[in-house]
Design a protein around this motif. Sequence first.
Motif, PDB file in Angstrom:
ATOM      1  N   GLY A 145      42.916  18.969  27.269  1.00 15.97           N
ATOM      2  CA  GLY A 145      42.312  20.281  27.445  1.00 15.97           C
ATOM      3  C   GLY A 145      40.877  20.118  27.919  1.00 15.97           C
ATOM      4  N   GLU A 146      40.066  21.163  27.720  1.00  9.52           N
ATOM      5  CA  GLU A 146      38.660  21.092  28.121  1.00  9.52           C
ATOM      6  C   GLU A 146      37.768  21.680  27.035  1.00  9.52           C
ATOM      7  OE1 GLU A 146      37.911  22.890  31.903  1.00  9.52           O
ATOM      8  OE2 GLU A 146      39.012  21.332  33.011  1.00  9.52           O
ATOM      9  N   GLN A 147      36.723  20.946  26.709  1.00  9.64           N
ATOM     10  CA  GLN A 147      35.643  21.458  25.857  1.00  9.64           C
ATOM     11  C   GLN A 147      34.525  21.923  26.781  1.00  9.64           C
ATOM     12  OE1 GLN A 147      35.391  21.732  22.288  1.00  9.64           O
ATOM     13  NE2 GLN A 147      33.687  23.008  22.996  1.00  9.64           N
ATOM     14  N   ARG A 148      34.185  23.191  26.704  1.00 11.11           N
ATOM     15  CA  ARG A 148      33.189  23.765  27.604  1.00 11.11           C
ATOM     16  C   ARG A 148      32.037  24.394  26.823  1.00 11.11           C
ATOM     17  NH1 ARG A 148      37.050  27.314  31.733  1.00 11.11           N
ATOM     18  NH2 ARG A 148      38.421  25.599  32.427  1.00 11.11           N
ATOM     19  N   ILE A 149      30.877  24.491  27.480  1.00  8.83           N
ATOM     20  CA  ILE A 149      29.734  25.247  26.979  1.00  8.83           C
ATOM     21  C   ILE A 149      29.356  26.260  28.051  1.00  8.83           C
ATOM     22  CG2 ILE A 149      27.335  25.197  26.206  1.00  8.83           C
ATOM     23  CD1 ILE A 149      29.101  23.775  24.246  1.00  8.83           C
ATOM     24  N   TYR A 150      29.224  27.510  27.652  1.00  9.08           N
ATOM     25  CA  TYR A 150      28.807  28.575  28.553  1.00  9.08           C
ATOM     26  C   TYR A 150      27.478  29.166  28.084  1.00  9.08           C
ATOM     27  CZ  TYR A 150      33.432  28.842  30.791  1.00  9.08           C
ATOM     28  OH  TYR A 150      34.594  28.566  31.495  1.00  9.08           O
ATOM     29  N   PHE A 155      27.630  29.489  23.975  1.00  8.60           N
ATOM     30  CA  PHE A 155      28.760  29.320  23.066  1.00  8.60           C
ATOM     31  C   PHE A 155      29.648  28.209  23.603  1.00  8.60           C
ATOM     32  CE2 PHE A 155      30.493  32.291  26.167  1.00  8.60           C
ATOM     33  CZ  PHE A 155      31.830  31.928  26.301  1.00  8.60           C
ATOM     34  N   GLY A 156      30.318  27.531  22.672  1.00  5.73           N
ATOM     35  CA  GLY A 156      31.288  26.512  23.042  1.00  5.73           C
ATOM     36  C   GLY A 156      32.689  27.073  22.980  1.00  5.73           C
ATOM     37  N   GLU A 158      25.648  25.747  19.046  1.00  4.18           N
ATOM     38  CA  GLU A 158      26.993  25.987  19.577  1.00  4.18           C
ATOM     39  C   GLU A 158      27.770  24.695  19.810  1.00  4.18           C
ATOM     40  OE1 GLU A 158      24.574  24.708  22.850  1.00  4.18           O
ATOM     41  OE2 GLU A 158      24.184  26.304  21.375  1.00  4.18           O
ATOM     42  N   GLU A 159      27.085  23.557  19.807  1.00  6.60           N
ATOM     43  CA  GLU A 159      27.723  22.286  20.121  1.00  6.60           C
ATOM     44  C   GLU A 159      28.076  21.473  18.874  1.00  6.60           C
ATOM     45  OE1 GLU A 159      27.180  19.143  23.785  1.00  6.60           O
ATOM     46  OE2 GLU A 159      25.392  19.736  22.674  1.00  6.60           O
ATOM     47  N   SER A 190      32.951  28.572  19.473  1.00  4.17           N
ATOM     48  CA  SER A 190      31.850  28.245  18.567  1.00  4.17           C
ATOM     49  C   SER A 190      30.526  28.788  19.108  1.00  4.17           C
ATOM     50  CB  SER A 190      31.753  26.730  18.360  1.00  4.17           C
ATOM     51  OG  SER A 190      31.692  26.046  19.601  1.00  4.17           O
ATOM     52  N   PRO A 191      30.098  29.951  18.635  1.00  2.44           N
ATOM     53  CA  PRO A 191      28.815  30.512  19.062  1.00  2.44           C
ATOM     54  C   PRO A 191      27.640  29.766  18.447  1.00  2.44           C
ATOM     55  CG  PRO A 191      29.771  31.851  17.324  1.00  2.44           C
ATOM     56  CD  PRO A 191      30.807  30.816  17.682  1.00  2.44           C
ATOM     57  N   ASP A 192      26.457  30.003  18.972  1.00  2.00           N
ATOM     58  CA  ASP A 192      25.241  29.482  18.356  1.00  2.00           C
ATOM     59  C   ASP A 192      25.014  30.220  17.030  1.00  2.00           C
ATOM     60  OD1 ASP A 192      22.914  28.061  17.952  1.00  2.00           O
ATOM     61  OD2 ASP A 192      21.922  28.742  19.783  1.00  2.00           O
TER      62      ASP A 192
END
Length: 281
Positions: free
Chosen positions: A12-17, A30-31, A57-58, A79-81
């Motif tokens: 899958g993918e772990q992303r941060i926006y 958020f992650g 968030e990380e 996962s939000p900050d």
Amino acid sequence: MELVQRNTCFAGEQRIYQLDSSSLKTATKFGIFLPEVALQGQACPALFYLAGLTCTEETFAIKAHAQRLAAQLGLILISPDTSPRGEQVAQGDHWDIGQGAGFYINATEQPWAEHYQMERFLTEELYSLVQAEFPVQKGAIGIFGHSMGGHGALTLALKHPDLFKSVSAFAPICAPSQCPWGEKAFSQYLGSDRQQWLSHDATALVQTKGALFKAILIDQGIDDQFYSQLNPMLFQQACEQVGQPLELREHAGYDHGYYFIQSFMDDHLQFHAVQLQTAVH
């Protein structure tokens, strides 16, 4: 919304926006972990994870070791900050207030009220955004968290059972109106009226709201260095009074940190997978 980081993880993918939040009046991150089936377009149940004091968030993505089983179960993890951030955002004089310590509430007192609207951000803005932008299965969203984030998960679930269909926590602050962490944060964010604090206190909320969930899961380390701040027994007593099913598991040798969380993360993901499957059938 801007993608600022993307890493392949268990297919899958772990992303941060990053996005400019109208609720927080500042940029926030958020992650999100998207399992392979979500990347292929399949609608998946989703879990919000709320982290504890000083986290970002990380933190969850790096330390909780949740992606492996989430990939197998087909769970999206959000996962939000833990607070608004920025030069214009009020900062406290200690690590347990201000940036990194938003307590997942809507502040009403100055200088916090301008930006510290974490409950609104989570339940209105981010909740809607992830459903619009990602393949989240409608009616299959749960919430969990750790410490301050465990407080946030319990209170937001109890206040918004229409949004969150499952809830669990690791070492949550169960009665913040009755411990130093909560008293400090609530007196600054919400003012001196302790009656107003109770709408952000899981123990008081369950007494008011009654039984809302088929089950709640809490894990707590007996060797937790912050145990005196957490009061899990008060929450257990409140659940018993109203008939809210609660599984409170206490574990010898475990402290407050992420080694403890890693040890029982699989149990929580499996718990939510079952609860959310039931919610949509």
